[in-house]
Design a protein around this motif. Structure first.
Motif, PDB file in Angstrom:
ATOM      1  N   MET A   1       0.852  -1.100   0.094  1.00 45.07           N
ATOM      2  CA  MET A   1       0.011  -0.077  -0.161  1.00 45.07           C
ATOM      3  C   MET A   1       0.781   1.191  -0.050  1.00 45.07           C
ATOM      4  N   LYS A   2       0.463   2.255  -0.485  1.00 45.86           N
ATOM      5  CA  LYS A   2       0.691   3.735  -0.280  1.00 45.86           C
ATOM      6  C   LYS A   2      -0.125   4.390   0.815  1.00 45.86           C
ATOM      7  N   PRO A   3       0.333   5.587   1.376  1.00 44.24           N
ATOM      8  CA  PRO A   3      -0.361   6.413   2.257  1.00 44.24           C
ATOM      9  C   PRO A   3      -1.517   6.991   1.386  1.00 44.24           C
ATOM     10  N   GLY A   4      -2.808   6.934   1.826  1.00 48.16           N
ATOM     11  CA  GLY A   4      -3.885   7.660   1.251  1.00 48.16           C
ATOM     12  C   GLY A   4      -4.912   6.648   0.385  1.00 48.16           C
ATOM     13  N   GLN A   5      -4.331   5.528   0.316  1.00 50.20           N
ATOM     14  CA  GLN A   5      -5.152   4.295  -0.572  1.00 50.20           C
ATOM     15  C   GLN A   5      -6.224   4.047   0.115  1.00 50.20           C
ATOM     16  N   TYR A   6      -7.005   3.319  -0.746  1.00 49.48           N
ATOM     17  CA  TYR A   6      -8.227   2.722   0.056  1.00 49.48           C
ATOM     18  C   TYR A   6      -8.282   1.454  -0.552  1.00 49.48           C
ATOM     19  N   ILE A   7      -9.597   0.421   0.045  1.00 46.27           N
ATOM     20  CA  ILE A   7      -9.691  -0.707  -0.309  1.00 46.27           C
ATOM     21  C   ILE A   7     -11.219  -0.823  -0.363  1.00 46.27           C
ATOM     22  N   PHE A   8     -11.752  -1.968  -0.880  1.00 45.90           N
ATOM     23  CA  PHE A   8     -13.073  -2.274  -1.147  1.00 45.90           C
ATOM     24  C   PHE A   8     -13.323  -3.570  -0.401  1.00 45.90           C
ATOM     25  N   LEU A   9     -13.987  -3.676   0.814  1.00 45.37           N
ATOM     26  CA  LEU A   9     -14.273  -4.784   1.547  1.00 45.37           C
ATOM     27  C   LEU A   9     -15.304  -5.392   1.326  1.00 45.37           C
ATOM     28  N   HIS A  10     -15.377  -6.789   1.368  1.00 51.26           N
ATOM     29  CA  HIS A  10     -16.836  -7.466   1.296  1.00 51.26           C
ATOM     30  C   HIS A  10     -16.636  -8.552   2.116  1.00 51.26           C
TER      31      HIS A  10
ATOM     32  N   PRO B   1     -19.097 -11.849   2.848  1.00 51.64           N
ATOM     33  CA  PRO B   1     -19.992 -12.771   2.248  1.00 51.64           C
ATOM     34  C   PRO B   1     -21.201 -13.089   3.122  1.00 51.64           C
ATOM     35  N   SER B   2     -20.826 -13.143   4.475  1.00 49.67           N
ATOM     36  CA  SER B   2     -21.891 -13.474   5.386  1.00 49.67           C
ATOM     37  C   SER B   2     -22.973 -12.263   5.783  1.00 49.67           C
ATOM     38  N   ILE B   3     -22.621 -11.250   5.250  1.00 46.20           N
ATOM     39  CA  ILE B   3     -23.580 -10.225   5.463  1.00 46.20           C
ATOM     40  C   ILE B   3     -24.294 -10.014   4.144  1.00 46.20           C
ATOM     41  N   SER B   4     -23.483  -9.790   2.924  1.00 41.02           N
ATOM     42  CA  SER B   4     -24.305  -9.590   1.594  1.00 41.02           C
ATOM     43  C   SER B   4     -23.441 -10.175   0.527  1.00 41.02           C
ATOM     44  N   HIS B   5     -23.882 -10.802  -0.399  1.00 38.43           N
ATOM     45  CA  HIS B   5     -23.145 -11.406  -1.340  1.00 38.43           C
ATOM     46  C   HIS B   5     -22.637 -10.559  -2.551  1.00 38.43           C
ATOM     47  N   PHE B   6     -23.168  -9.261  -2.551  1.00 34.82           N
ATOM     48  CA  PHE B   6     -22.968  -8.350  -3.422  1.00 34.82           C
ATOM     49  C   PHE B   6     -22.138  -7.094  -3.129  1.00 34.82           C
ATOM     50  N   GLU B   7     -22.425  -6.763  -1.725  1.00 33.38           N
ATOM     51  CA  GLU B   7     -21.886  -5.290  -1.524  1.00 33.38           C
ATOM     52  C   GLU B   7     -20.581  -5.410  -1.114  1.00 33.38           C
ATOM     53  N   TRP B   8     -19.865  -4.298  -1.985  1.00 28.77           N
ATOM     54  CA  TRP B   8     -18.418  -4.224  -1.865  1.00 28.77           C
ATOM     55  C   TRP B   8     -18.094  -2.569  -1.129  1.00 28.77           C
ATOM     56  N   HIS B   9     -17.866  -2.379  -0.099  1.00 27.68           N
ATOM     57  CA  HIS B   9     -17.996  -0.976   0.249  1.00 27.68           C
ATOM     58  C   HIS B   9     -16.390  -0.457   0.440  1.00 27.68           C
ATOM     59  N   PRO B  10     -16.107   0.775  -0.029  1.00 27.18           N
ATOM     60  CA  PRO B  10     -14.761   1.466   0.026  1.00 27.18           C
ATOM     61  C   PRO B  10     -14.426   1.980   1.584  1.00 27.18           C
ATOM     62  N   PHE B  11     -13.400   1.674   1.942  1.00 30.23           N
ATOM     63  CA  PHE B  11     -12.925   2.262   3.030  1.00 30.23           C
ATOM     64  C   PHE B  11     -11.471   2.557   2.970  1.00 30.23           C
ATOM     65  N   THR B  12     -10.886   3.924   3.543  1.00 31.74           N
ATOM     66  CA  THR B  12      -9.580   4.351   3.446  1.00 31.74           C
ATOM     67  C   THR B  12      -8.800   3.374   4.505  1.00 31.74           C
ATOM     68  N   LEU B  13      -7.666   3.253   3.757  1.00 32.77           N
ATOM     69  CA  LEU B  13      -6.528   2.690   4.867  1.00 32.77           C
ATOM     70  C   LEU B  13      -6.060   3.630   5.938  1.00 32.77           C
ATOM     71  N   THR B  14      -6.155   3.258   7.306  1.00 33.88           N
ATOM     72  CA  THR B  14      -5.712   4.462   8.011  1.00 33.88           C
ATOM     73  C   THR B  14      -4.213   3.728   8.629  1.00 33.88           C
ATOM     74  N   SER B  15      -3.648   2.922   8.311  1.00 32.37           N
ATOM     75  CA  SER B  15      -2.214   2.350   8.742  1.00 32.37           C
ATOM     76  C   SER B  15      -1.259   2.936   7.531  1.00 32.37           C
ATOM     77  N   ALA B  16       0.078   3.101   7.885  1.00 33.70           N
ATOM     78  CA  ALA B  16       1.027   3.560   7.093  1.00 33.70           C
ATOM     79  C   ALA B  16       1.615   2.267   6.712  1.00 33.70           C
ATOM     80  N   PRO B  17       2.396   2.445   5.386  1.00 32.14           N
ATOM     81  CA  PRO B  17       3.255   1.392   4.832  1.00 32.14           C
ATOM     82  C   PRO B  17       4.065   0.883   5.744  1.00 32.14           C
ATOM     83  N   GLU B  18       4.708   1.514   6.582  1.00 30.79           N
ATOM     84  CA  GLU B  18       5.688   1.248   7.423  1.00 30.79           C
ATOM     85  C   GLU B  18       5.174   0.227   8.529  1.00 30.79           C
ATOM     86  N   GLU B  19       4.092   0.027   8.502  1.00 34.71           N
ATOM     87  CA  GLU B  19       3.310  -1.041   9.523  1.00 34.71           C
ATOM     88  C   GLU B  19       3.527  -2.115   8.945  1.00 34.71           C
TER      89      GLU B  19
END
Length: 567
Positions: free
Chosen positions: A316-325, A327-345
């Motif tokens: 990762m790089k600082p400021g990037q985001y991921i999509f989280l899925h 399946p036990s909650i929803s088979h279709f929904e992917w939600h974006p969340f910003t990464l709060t960790s640093a690449p050095e971790e």
């Protein structure tokens, strides 16, 4: 004017280029069908509606070629990486991908409307070609095709034919209706209220694009619009013969004209972007199968959930985001969340504020509601797609960076502040950045106490390093009650802020952005200042104007480059 161009020139160039191509394609196609020799007889039947229908069809093909590209996340990330050698203000245009996707959609809606209206006129004109009032050339053109040796021009063969029935029984008509219905469903489901309250409706409706493209490819196979063949143009002199239509077939100069339907062309336009998008989805699917391990769950006050995770090969790089899925909650929904960790971790983390059904379900699935130790094997299975870049990853490309967050928009800057401080304190890590200004505007800090904790740790580290000037942060509290006001007044003289526990005192009210930008410009002459914002649209517009206003028209003056977080 020059300071306005600092932020607006690349966007304006791209917009004008896109509009210019649309204008050229429309005008060129319109001229071809309005003045082309092959369509003289077709125009005699249909009039200018022929040119309008074909010009709009060409623009539809062009915009359907573009519509999938801005939402191909992996493609955008690849382009961002390949543009690393480009100037920041060129690379920043990739962050407007969703806005560009919406503009293309509006153009498709406009051209679809023109296309439908023009073809309604065409169908009516075809039908009128058989009416008792039709005489002379119109009647003659409509009657061509009665004999098996002749190729027809008018697809409606008798006046008794019901135009609506003819439309519904033709390939072009059926696919046109399907395309229009799917487009209406996709557009209406894109409203913000639908996306926020009924995400699965939006998801399912938008995946009708598969039917849309299939219908688009088949649509032209009906070949309703027909023109004269090149061979027929050589044997049948239109200029002479249209005035002697009664003698067609009787004199050698005027044999019956032969007509042909245009070859379907839409597939040529949309094949490549659809193949690219299929590759995009295959990459996403492959990522969804990769194992993600939740190594730690932290429950912060005000129902904020922190998930610390590991995934093999995750970089990762600082400021990037991921999509989280999940399946036990929803088979279709992917939600974006910003990464709060640093690449050095040694892990990557996200902070999730419980705001809706999906986040509430995830909160419970992780055992956060019972506040007791959860066995690792009981953790829900999650899939991660990404990481993907946003405007914030360019924070290291400027001499001075100004980070501005409103409310929950503070999340992207957790990773950035951690990484900036880490790079700044390690001589082996080269970075262009010399100074950072951080502004945080929120109604209350209770929901973001985890972030106040991060600022507190950075403050302690700066004091130990004796470098209090590198990071300048300003917290503005916009909401408080009478009890809080009395408490704040009572403890105002203490060394630490009563709200955040920081040595930097909290400001009450909203920032005076004119004053703040003027101060930054005075403190950093002849510098490139990157302004990064995550928050509501109204404040974004204000900050954008401030950047344009306080950018110097002089080449060696201070220049503010505006970057808006979009995920």
């Amino acid at each position: 004017m020059a300071n306005w161009l600092v932020n607006e020139a690349p966007k304006l160039i791209i917009l004008l280029l896109w509009l210019g191509i649309n204008t050229f394609l429309f005008g060129n196609t319109f001229y071809q069908y309005e003045h082309g020799e092959a369509y003289i007889y077709t125009r005699a039947l249909l009039g200018s509606a022929l040119a309008w229908s074909r010009a709009s069809a060409t623009c539809l093909n062009f915009n359907c070629l573009l519509i999938l590209l801005p939402i191909s996340r992996n493609l955008i990330s690849f382009l961002r990486g390949s543009c690393s050698c480009c100037r920041n203000n060129v690379r920043r245009q990739l962050d407007r991908n969703i806005r560009f996707h919406q503009m293309i959609a509006y153009m498709i809606i406009l051209q679809t409307g023109i296309h439908i209206i023009a073809h309604l006129f065409n169908i009516e004109q075809y039908h009128e070609g058989y009416s008792p009032a039709a005489t002379g050339l119109l009647s003659r053109l409509s009657s061509i095709g009665t004999n098996s040796s002749e190729s027809y021009l008018n697809p409606i063969r008798t006046y008794d034919t019901n135009p609506t029935k003819e439309l519904l029984s033709s390939t072009a008509g059926v696919t046109g209706i399907i395309i229009t219905v799917t487009l209406v469903l996709m557009v209406t489901s894109s409203a913000q209220i639908i996306m926020k309250s009924f995400y699965e409706v939006f998801w399912f409706a938008h995946h009708l694009f598969i039917i849309f493209f299939i219908g688009l490819i088949i649509h032209g196979s009906g070949r309703i619009v027909r023109g004269q063949t090149s061979q027929s143009l050589q044997e049948h002199n239109v200029t002479y013969c249209r005035d002697h239509h009664e003698e067609w077939g009787d004199i050698p100069e005027c044999p019956f004209p032969e007509f042909f339907g245009n070859e379907p062309a839409s597939w040529k336009w949309v094949l490549c972007p659809n193949v690219l998008y299929i590759c995009e989805r295959l990459i996403r699917f492959a990522r969804s199968l990769q194992e993600v391990v939740i190594i730690k769950v932290i429950v912060h006050p005000s129902m904020v959930l922190e998930l610390q995770m590991k995934k093999q090969g995750f970089k990762m790089k600082p400021g990037q985001y991921i999509f989280l899925h999940c399946p036990s909650i929803s088979h279709f929904e992917w939600h974006p969340f910003t990464l709060t960790s640093a690449p050095e971790e040694d892990h990557f983390s996200i902070h999730i504020k419980v705001l809706g059904d999906w986040t509430s379900a995830l909160y419970e699935a992780c055992g956060a509601n019972v506040r007791r130790f959860q066995q690792p094997w009981k953790m829900p299975r999650v899939a991660v797609d990404g990481p993907f870049g946003t405007a914030s990853i360019d924070v290291f490309c400027y001499e001075v960076s100004v980070l501005i967050a409103a409310g929950i928009g503070v999340t992207p800057f957790a990773s950035i502040l951690k990484s900036i401080w880490s790079k700044h304190n390690h001589p082996t890590m080269t970075t262009k950045i010399k100074r950072v200004y951080f502004y945080w505007i929120c109604r209350d800090t209770h929901s973001f106490e985890w972030f106040a904790g991060l600022l507190h740790s950075l403050e302690i580290q700066m004091m130990k390093m004796g470098n209090n000037q590198f990071l300048s942060y300003h917290i503005f509290l916009t909401g408080w009650d009478d009890y809080q006001a009395a408490h704040i007044a009572l403890h105002y003289e203490e060394n630490e802020d009563v709200i955040t526990g920081l040595r930097q005192k909290t400001f009450y009210g909203r920032p005076n952005w004119n004053k703040e930008f003027k101060r930054i410009a005075e403190e950093n002459p002849r510098c490139s200042v990157g302004v990064f914002f995550c928050g509501p649209k109204d404040l974004s517009n204000t900050l954008h104007k401030m950047c344009n206003h306080y950018s110097s028209p002089k080449p060696r003056g201070v220049h503010f480059y505006y970057n808006k977080e979009n995920i």
